[in-house]
Design a protein around this motif. Structure first.
Motif, PDB file in Angstrom:
ATOM      1  N   LEU A 177      52.884  76.456  15.403  1.00 19.98           N
ATOM      2  CA  LEU A 177      52.017  77.329  14.618  1.00 19.98           C
ATOM      3  C   LEU A 177      52.763  77.854  13.403  1.00 19.98           C
ATOM      4  O   LEU A 177      53.966  78.117  13.453  1.00 19.98           O
ATOM      5  CB  LEU A 177      51.535  78.510  15.460  1.00 19.98           C
ATOM      6  N   LYS A 178      52.042  77.982  12.311  1.00 20.94           N
ATOM      7  CA  LYS A 178      52.574  78.674  11.151  1.00 20.94           C
ATOM      8  C   LYS A 178      51.479  79.587  10.610  1.00 20.94           C
ATOM      9  O   LYS A 178      50.298  79.455  10.971  1.00 20.94           O
ATOM     10  CB  LYS A 178      53.050  77.685  10.086  1.00 20.94           C
ATOM     11  N   THR A 179      51.842  80.507   9.744  1.00 25.29           N
ATOM     12  CA  THR A 179      50.894  81.467   9.210  1.00 25.29           C
ATOM     13  C   THR A 179      50.466  81.038   7.812  1.00 25.29           C
ATOM     14  O   THR A 179      51.304  80.710   6.969  1.00 25.29           O
ATOM     15  CB  THR A 179      51.518  82.873   9.141  1.00 25.29           C
ATOM     16  N   SER A 180      49.156  81.033   7.577  1.00 22.46           N
ATOM     17  CA  SER A 180      48.638  80.650   6.275  1.00 22.46           C
ATOM     18  C   SER A 180      48.858  81.766   5.265  1.00 22.46           C
ATOM     19  O   SER A 180      49.305  82.869   5.610  1.00 22.46           O
ATOM     20  CB  SER A 180      47.146  80.322   6.375  1.00 22.46           C
ATOM     21  N   THR A 181      48.540  81.515   4.013  1.00 24.82           N
ATOM     22  CA  THR A 181      48.696  82.528   2.965  1.00 24.82           C
ATOM     23  C   THR A 181      47.770  83.721   3.197  1.00 24.82           C
ATOM     24  O   THR A 181      48.017  84.809   2.670  1.00 24.82           O
ATOM     25  CB  THR A 181      48.395  81.917   1.588  1.00 24.82           C
ATOM     26  N   ARG A 182      46.729  83.527   3.995  1.00 26.59           N
ATOM     27  CA  ARG A 182      45.809  84.625   4.340  1.00 26.59           C
ATOM     28  C   ARG A 182      46.206  85.318   5.627  1.00 26.59           C
ATOM     29  O   ARG A 182      45.476  86.162   6.136  1.00 26.59           O
ATOM     30  CB  ARG A 182      44.383  84.069   4.461  1.00 26.59           C
ATOM     31  N   GLY A 183      47.346  84.937   6.184  1.00 23.68           N
ATOM     32  CA  GLY A 183      47.842  85.587   7.391  1.00 23.68           C
ATOM     33  C   GLY A 183      47.228  85.085   8.674  1.00 23.68           C
ATOM     34  O   GLY A 183      47.371  85.723   9.723  1.00 23.68           O
ATOM     35  N   LEU A 184      46.567  83.920   8.628  1.00 26.40           N
ATOM     36  CA  LEU A 184      45.927  83.366   9.818  1.00 26.40           C
ATOM     37  C   LEU A 184      46.813  82.280  10.438  1.00 26.40           C
ATOM     38  O   LEU A 184      47.517  81.567   9.721  1.00 26.40           O
ATOM     39  CB  LEU A 184      44.568  82.770   9.453  1.00 26.40           C
ATOM     40  N   PRO A 185      46.766  82.144  11.769  1.00 20.27           N
ATOM     41  CA  PRO A 185      47.566  81.097  12.427  1.00 20.27           C
ATOM     42  C   PRO A 185      46.972  79.711  12.177  1.00 20.27           C
ATOM     43  O   PRO A 185      45.768  79.512  12.321  1.00 20.27           O
ATOM     44  CB  PRO A 185      47.496  81.475  13.910  1.00 20.27           C
ATOM     45  N   ILE A 186      47.814  78.786  11.795  1.00 22.33           N
ATOM     46  CA  ILE A 186      47.394  77.418  11.522  1.00 22.33           C
ATOM     47  C   ILE A 186      48.217  76.479  12.407  1.00 22.33           C
ATOM     48  O   ILE A 186      49.445  76.578  12.460  1.00 22.33           O
ATOM     49  CB  ILE A 186      47.603  77.043  10.041  1.00 22.33           C
ATOM     50  N   GLY A 187      47.531  75.592  13.094  1.00 27.83           N
ATOM     51  CA  GLY A 187      48.218  74.624  13.935  1.00 27.83           C
ATOM     52  C   GLY A 187      48.730  73.454  13.121  1.00 27.83           C
ATOM     53  O   GLY A 187      48.067  72.975  12.201  1.00 27.83           O
ATOM     54  N   ASN A 188      49.920  72.998  13.451  1.00 30.99           N
ATOM     55  CA  ASN A 188      50.536  71.834  12.824  1.00 30.99           C
ATOM     56  C   ASN A 188      51.034  70.893  13.908  1.00 30.99           C
ATOM     57  O   ASN A 188      51.338  71.323  15.025  1.00 30.99           O
ATOM     58  CB  ASN A 188      51.727  72.237  11.956  1.00 30.99           C
ATOM     59  N   HIS A 189      51.141  69.619  13.548  1.00 28.07           N
ATOM     60  CA  HIS A 189      51.819  68.645  14.401  1.00 28.07           C
ATOM     61  C   HIS A 189      52.885  67.972  13.563  1.00 28.07           C
ATOM     62  O   HIS A 189      52.681  67.720  12.371  1.00 28.07           O
ATOM     63  CB  HIS A 189      50.846  67.595  14.936  1.00 28.07           C
ATOM     64  N   GLN A 190      54.014  67.692  14.178  1.00 28.35           N
ATOM     65  CA  GLN A 190      55.029  66.958  13.451  1.00 28.35           C
ATOM     66  C   GLN A 190      55.669  65.910  14.346  1.00 28.35           C
ATOM     67  O   GLN A 190      55.757  66.071  15.564  1.00 28.35           O
ATOM     68  CB  GLN A 190      56.096  67.893  12.880  1.00 28.35           C
ATOM     69  N   ALA A 191      56.087  64.847  13.700  1.00 30.22           N
ATOM     70  CA  ALA A 191      56.826  63.784  14.385  1.00 30.22           C
ATOM     71  C   ALA A 191      58.197  63.688  13.742  1.00 30.22           C
ATOM     72  O   ALA A 191      58.304  63.458  12.538  1.00 30.22           O
ATOM     73  CB  ALA A 191      56.086  62.458  14.257  1.00 30.22           C
ATOM     74  N   LYS A 192      59.226  63.893  14.533  1.00 30.63           N
ATOM     75  CA  LYS A 192      60.600  63.641  14.102  1.00 30.63           C
ATOM     76  C   LYS A 192      61.115  62.530  15.001  1.00 30.63           C
ATOM     77  O   LYS A 192      61.485  62.767  16.152  1.00 30.63           O
ATOM     78  CB  LYS A 192      61.454  64.899  14.231  1.00 30.63           C
ATOM     79  N   ARG A 193      61.108  61.315  14.473  1.00 24.63           N
ATOM     80  CA  ARG A 193      61.365  60.131  15.286  1.00 24.63           C
ATOM     81  C   ARG A 193      62.609  59.387  14.827  1.00 24.63           C
ATOM     82  O   ARG A 193      62.902  59.305  13.639  1.00 24.63           O
ATOM     83  CB  ARG A 193      60.175  59.166  15.190  1.00 24.63           C
ATOM     84  N   THR A 194      63.296  58.827  15.777  1.00 25.10           N
ATOM     85  CA  THR A 194      64.306  57.820  15.497  1.00 25.10           C
ATOM     86  C   THR A 194      64.077  56.649  16.448  1.00 25.10           C
ATOM     87  O   THR A 194      63.623  56.836  17.581  1.00 25.10           O
ATOM     88  CB  THR A 194      65.743  58.355  15.676  1.00 25.10           C
ATOM     89  N   TRP A 195      64.356  55.454  15.946  1.00 27.76           N
ATOM     90  CA  TRP A 195      64.220  54.246  16.757  1.00 27.76           C
ATOM     91  C   TRP A 195      65.529  53.472  16.689  1.00 27.76           C
ATOM     92  O   TRP A 195      66.106  53.312  15.603  1.00 27.76           O
ATOM     93  CB  TRP A 195      63.110  53.343  16.233  1.00 27.76           C
TER      94      TRP A 195
END
Length: 403
Positions: A177-195
């Motif tokens: 979760l991160k906070t938007s510029t309006r102070g609302l919680p925003i969900g994010n997904h991230q991939a940090k991959r190595t092969w």
């Protein structure tokens, strides 16, 4: 008859030499420093990911070894396929060039900036460095580097990178979760991959020779050579907030594949026109960075996909082996009712679950906007642990915990 016997004996000796060399190549693979360095690095990547998940949800989503298991399993088959192609072409790199490529890969890995671990950068920087670094005891034969071989290898590996992104990068992406510029919680997904790709190369200076007039295709000046298996590592980082992770990363994968095809096409031309090798890796590096920047700009300009809704709760994450996973709930679906009660806050989900502690029935809106039902019997201790991560206003510290 004597000539036939001598031929058979020669073929037998040749086969024995090749089998022995293959065994030595396998042994060299397991003593390569990168093989063990990335054990430590993937553990560190996992630690940082768990820390981020706990900051958002007060619970880890995937265990700390998830990155390590992913790295050492997902790229093996494609690595072997590339090895067949490189062997068939006779891609040859001096030992000093292989060492230089390993050093560059290690240094990039230590920065924890996985976007720079694209083959476009690691192989491309190796080619550029090999042009300016003089020969020495540490970089044996560096001046003899075949720029055609190195650029062709870059093209092949960028294609493989795109395939791996398309097929596997979206698997078990990490929510936060991160906070938007309006102070609302925003969900994010991230991939940090190595092969990790097992990569077979020819290295001048061994004892093997070719008895075939047409092989290797890329000349190594008739020199004897040895076989070298190396663990080659690819990296990838992408954050998604404006769409489903799978959709976004498949688009990135397709773009990287086409970039690899273009790079390979220009690299092949370097067999006859050496400057084409430098043009190929330049296009690969600029193109790979352009793909990353374009994805970020498009994602940032899109409406937030994982955000608080007026009706229902958006599923941001599913804990592995949880009741939610067994009910085949998917990230990005919307839970609108629990046990027949409309819900739009985590508190209401808890209250609805308490209505029937032995059974759970969810009304879910899927990706096509259609309503489906997911239901399952609940066992002792499961009535408050479905394993769903929601996007929810963080008015209280515990509200973003898993339901």
């Amino acid at each position: 008859m004597i000539n036939l016997i001598e031929t058979v004996r020669w073929d037998s000796v040749l086969i024995d030499d090749w089998l022995l060399e293959l065994l030595w190549a396998a042994g060299r693979f397991f003593i390569h420093p990168l093989f063990y360095l990335f054990f430590l690095l993937t553990f560190a990547y996992g630690y940082l990911r768990v820390k981020q998940e706990r900051n958002s949800f007060h619970i880890r989503v995937f265990d700390i070894y998830n990155e390590m298991k992913f790295t050492y399993t997902k790229g093996i088959v494609l690595g072997l396929i590339v090895s067949v192609f490189s062997f068939a072409l006779g891609l040859s790199l001096p030992f000093g060039t292989v060492v230089l490529m390993a050093i560059i890969t290690a240094l990039v890995g230590l920065t924890f900036q996985l976007r720079w671990m694209s083959a476009a950068f690691t192989v491309g920087l190796t080619l550029l460095a090999a042009t300016f670094i003089p020969d020495g005891s540490f970089f044996v034969g560096l001046s003899e580097t075949s720029f055609a071989s190195l650029s062709i290898l870059a093209g092949l590996l960028v294609i493989v990178e795109g395939i791996l992104i398309f097929r596997t990068a979206h698997i078990q992406t990490s929510p936060f979760l991160k906070t938007s510029t309006r102070g609302l919680p925003i969900g994010n997904h991230q991939a940090k991959r190595t092969w990790m790709l097992p990569l077979l190369l020819l290295v001048p200076g061994g004892t093997l020779t070719s008895a075939l007039p047409w092989w290797p295709v890329l000349s190594i000046n008739g020199e004897p050579f040895l076989l070298l298996f190396i663990p080659f590592f690819l990296g990838f980082h992408q954050r998604v907030q404006g769409s489903l992770p799978k959709e976004s990363m498949k688009v990135t994968g397709e773009r990287v594949i086409w970039l690899g095809v273009l790079t390979l096409f220009m690299a092949v031309a370097s067999i006859w026109f050496t400057p084409a090798a430098f043009i190929a890796v330049f296009v690969a590096m600029v193109g790979r960075e352009f793909i990353t920047i374009r994805q970020r700009l498009n994602d940032d300009s899109a409406a937030f996909y994982f955000s608080k809704r007026d009706h229902g709760l958006m599923i941001l994450g599913i804990l592995p082996h949880s009741p939610a996973e067994k009910m085949t709930l998917q990230v990005g679906e919307m839970v609108t009712k629990v046990n027949g009660y409309a819900v739009k806050t985590v508190d209401e989900v808890y209250q609805a679950l308490q209505k029937n502690r032995a059974f759970c029935k969810l009304e879910v809106v899927n990706f096509n906007g259609e309503i489906r039902y997911a239901q399952r019997a609940l066992y002792d201790g499961e009535h408050h642990e479905l394993g769903i991560l929601f996007v929810q206003e963080a008015k209280k510290k515990w509200e973003n915990e898993a339901v």
